[in-house]
Design a protein around this motif. Structure first.
Motif, mmCIF file in Angstrom:
data_model
loop_
_atom_site.group_PDB
_atom_site.id
_atom_site.type_symbol
_atom_site.label_atom_id
_atom_site.label_comp_id
_atom_site.label_asym_id
_atom_site.label_seq_id
_atom_site.Cartn_x
_atom_site.Cartn_y
_atom_site.Cartn_z
ATOM 1 N N GLU A 93 0.824 -1.217 0.000
ATOM 2 C CA GLU A 93 0.000 0.000 0.000
ATOM 3 C C GLU A 93 0.853 1.261 0.000
ATOM 4 N N GLN A 145 3.739 4.173 -4.415
ATOM 5 C CA GLN A 145 3.006 5.112 -5.252
ATOM 6 C C GLN A 145 3.881 5.503 -6.445
ATOM 7 N N THR A 146 3.247 6.025 -7.483
ATOM 8 C CA THR A 146 3.973 6.513 -8.655
ATOM 9 C C THR A 146 3.922 8.032 -8.672
ATOM 10 N N HIS A 147 5.096 8.658 -8.745
ATOM 11 C CA HIS A 147 5.195 10.123 -8.759
ATOM 12 C C HIS A 147 6.174 10.542 -9.846
ATOM 13 N N THR A 150 8.664 5.149 -9.026
ATOM 14 C CA THR A 150 8.078 4.466 -7.878
ATOM 15 C C THR A 150 8.662 5.066 -6.610
ATOM 16 N N ALA A 197 8.887 12.276 -0.894
ATOM 17 C CA ALA A 197 8.722 11.226 -1.901
ATOM 18 C C ALA A 197 10.090 10.627 -2.196
ATOM 19 N N SER A 228 -1.736 6.160 1.656
ATOM 20 C CA SER A 228 -0.623 6.994 1.197
ATOM 21 C C SER A 228 -0.983 7.777 -0.067
ATOM 22 N N PHE A 229 -2.039 7.349 -0.765
ATOM 23 C CA PHE A 229 -2.458 8.075 -1.966
ATOM 24 C C PHE A 229 -2.929 9.490 -1.630
ATOM 25 N N LYS A 283 0.049 11.618 -2.004
ATOM 26 C CA LYS A 283 0.342 11.794 -3.421
ATOM 27 C C LYS A 283 -0.551 12.870 -4.032
#
Length: 322
Positions: free
Chosen positions: A255, A258-260, A264, A276, A306-307, A310
């Motif tokens: 979880e 994330q992709t930023h 990754t 990040a 965590s989204f 983001k």
């Protein structure tokens, strides 16, 4: 005008022209240009949003967003096999209650779903043979899960009228497809997800059927576990059969990934902000991923929800771009 006078006038004109040219230039040099103002605004925005990699998040904001904070550290990655299953009553803890003699039901004491103790009277029947009444009693303690009798109904010894189940233990029957037959063994650990928001339940395979089902082209693997309000017969569940284990120096929950900006990342807690952090990943299982680079044991990171971080970071980046 004499030649000398003309020369004096020309020199005066040159001096006056030079004064006109340099005066505005000096004035511009003493005022902050528009570009400098834009840079100052950019520096302020960079301070607030961390240049697109950091976002402010107070403890109160973390709590309001229900963000889970987890400390990175060593863990074990497990190869697993996903199985679909259904909860069943323990067939070895069932009791059918059948009339001893045919007759008419004169009284019904217990209803579907009632909990009973061994010896409790369930119904009273008037016998056609002896013209006397007798009691139907519970053979075991448990819960009535089926009732096939009504007041005034004729019953006989040919058909059970009550079914009692001891639900202190239940079975979980999993379907195993033929390609996976060789991977499932008695004693294997299986983690059961009840899909109710609660913690998974860990148990072991206690039986593997030597027969296959013609309609599903699968075989049955069974696990037994304690019964409770979450483990209700008839409900579908998902099982994760644990096959192999591999230790890892640093793992994070899936979880947290994330992709930023095409990378990754994991959001690492740093004071009142999240950074990040780019990560390089190794193996993973159904719950954790191995981190090869970018995170150290002891780093606190955002896992569940965590989204939200983001989204906040993307909002800050959009403001900065504007």
């Amino acid at each position: 005008m004499t030649r000398a006078g003309l020369i004096v006038l020309a020199c005066a004109a040159l001096v006056g022209g030079a004064g006109f040219y340099f005066l505005p230039a000096a004035g511009v040099g003493g005022t902050k240009p528009p570009a400098a103002k834009a840079d100052a605004h950019g520096d302020k925005d960079k301070h607030e949003h961390g240049g697109g990699n950091t976002v402010e998040f107070s403890d109160a904001k973390v709590a309001a967003a229900a963000i889970e904070l987890v400390t990175a550290g060593p863990g074990t990655l497990r190869e697993s096999l996903r199985l679909n299953g259904i909860i069943q009553p323990n067939q070895e803890a069932l009791a059918q209650v059948t009339p001893r003699f045919p007759g008419v039901v004169r009284d019904v004491r217990k209803r579907l779903g009632d909990k009973v103790n061994k010896g409790d009277v369930l119904a009273t029947i008037e016998s056609n043979q002896s013209l006397t009444t007798y009691d139907l009693r519970a053979a075991i303690s448990g819960t009535i899960i089926d009732r096939q009798v009504a007041l005034g109904e004729y019953v006989s010894e040919q058909k059970p009228v009550f079914l009692i189940a001891d639900l202190s233990t239940v079975w979980i029957d999993f379907s195993v497809y033929r390609r996976d037959f060789s991977r499932v063994r008695i004693g294997d650990t299986v983690v059961v997800d009840l899909d109710d928001g609660g913690a998974p339940i860990e148990t072991r395979i206690s039986y593997v059927s030597p027969l296959g089902a013609s309609d599903t082209q699968s075989a049955l693997a069974r696990a037994a576990t304690a019964g409770n309000d979450r483990m209700r017969p008839g409900l579908f569940v998902t099982g994760r059969l644990l096959l192999a284990a591999k230790p890892a120096e640093t793992v994070v929950k899936l979880e947290a990934l994330q992709t930023h900006q095409g990378r990754t990342v994991v959001f690492v807690r740093n004071g009142d902000a999240f950074e990040a952090r780019d990560v390089e990943l190794g193996n993973r299982d159904g719950e954790y991923a191995e981190v090869l680079f970018g995170l150290l044991p002891g780093d606190v990171y955002a896992a569940k929800n965590s989204f939200v971080i983001k989204a906040e970071l993307a909002k800050g980046s959009a403001t900065h771009a504007h």
